[in-house]
Enzyme design. Sequence first.
Site, PDB file in Angstrom:
ATOM      1  N   LYS A 114       0.832  -1.207   0.000  1.00  0.00           N
ATOM      2  CA  LYS A 114       0.000   0.000   0.000  1.00  0.00           C
ATOM      3  C   LYS A 114       0.864   1.254   0.000  1.00  0.00           C
ATOM      4  CE  LYS A 114      -4.174  -1.902   2.130  1.00  0.00           C
ATOM      5  NZ  LYS A 114      -5.056  -1.876   3.303  1.00  0.00           N
ATOM      6  N   LYS A 197      -9.140 -11.342  -8.749  1.00  0.00           N
ATOM      7  CA  LYS A 197     -10.128 -11.429  -7.665  1.00  0.00           C
ATOM      8  C   LYS A 197     -11.151 -10.292  -7.789  1.00  0.00           C
ATOM      9  CE  LYS A 197      -9.044  -9.565  -3.323  1.00  0.00           C
ATOM     10  NZ  LYS A 197      -9.559  -9.501  -1.976  1.00  0.00           N
ATOM     11  N   LYS A 200     -13.561  -4.356  -4.714  1.00  0.00           N
ATOM     12  CA  LYS A 200     -14.224  -3.054  -4.822  1.00  0.00           C
ATOM     13  C   LYS A 200     -13.304  -2.025  -5.469  1.00  0.00           C
ATOM     14  CE  LYS A 200     -12.702  -1.787  -0.279  1.00  0.00           C
ATOM     15  NZ  LYS A 200     -12.738  -2.667   0.859  1.00  0.00           N
TER      16      LYS A 200
END
Length: 330
Positions: A114, A197, A200
């Site tokens: 991240k 996968k 969102k």
Amino acid sequence: PRRPRVLSGIQPTADSFHLGNYLGALREWVRLQRTHETYYCVVDLHAITVEHDPELLRERTRRSAAQLLALGVDPEHGALFVQSQVPEHAQLSWVLECQTGFGEAGRMTQFKDKAAKQGTERASVGLFTYPVLQAADILLYQADAVPVGEDQRQHLELSRNLAQRFNNRFGRTFTVPEAHIPQDTAKIYDLQEPTAKMSKSASSVNGLIELLDDPKRSAKKIRSAVTDTGREIVYDPEGKPGVANLLTIYSALSGRSVADLEAAYAGKGYGDLKKDLAEVLIEFVTPVRERVRSYLDDVAELDKLLTRGAERAREIATATLATVYERVGF
Ligand code: ADP
Ligand code: NA
């Protein structure tokens, strides 16, 4: 003897949960209520580790809680609550941060991923200490078990290390949590890109099925899912990832085995499979949406329910924190 206790949380970072969240995680939350004392929280503290909009966060926190209830989380079973309403999470997190090595935290691969995306100048310190807050979430309730997917294994390992380290330094205080590997969760793939996968953040609009979306729109997404140029309906994730994904979803929502579905669709085409699955999906989401709407129609009642949940959670959380404070010399 009490039932083993389980703790799990989900971030309120979308307007709706998606089919992957349900079939990969939340369905297991509901199942675990049969065997475990369950502590489930909407982890809004975790949600501010990245940039966010305050009103949207408040709204999504309620919507997340409403969806958990609509999907079958029973607030009377253990507790269903919002993390920020139990201040002991943040309090324990600080104590645990002081037990965590800087290098140890720096080895968390999720942070590295991240931070690499945002750049280390912009990534917050909260993003860095996120796994320690997660350890606090778990250890505060003396959880015996934590459901974990592959991506969370390293974080659970940190929680276990912190529990053991604290116990060794200060005397037995925490239960060392075990990973609960669900027998029957499914990994759901993007409908348009069935090797990625469903997510969102990463899925395209048509690749993602949101539980609260208009069921007709979701049905259309199923009917236009990417498959392949073949004809046979067989479960072959390598060779036919699109068809395999549809079979996985179908099986999970209907309770029919994949083998049973393969037999039932022998000689039929992809169009038949998609049409039927679209109907199964509509049947599943329609009552869920209705229940969510009715929870959101009475926000005062929903808030009251969550306040009660936080009170129940605090019965355990305050006791654990009191012991911790006493042990560290406060
Ligand atoms: P997203 O990946 O969309 O950002 P989260 O990371 O918030 O979703 O995941 C919440 C929970 O849902 C986690 O337990 C995660 O493992 C599960 N989950 C998310 N996407 C999927 C998927 N495509 N298939 C199965 N489980 C999933
Ligand atoms: Na994610």
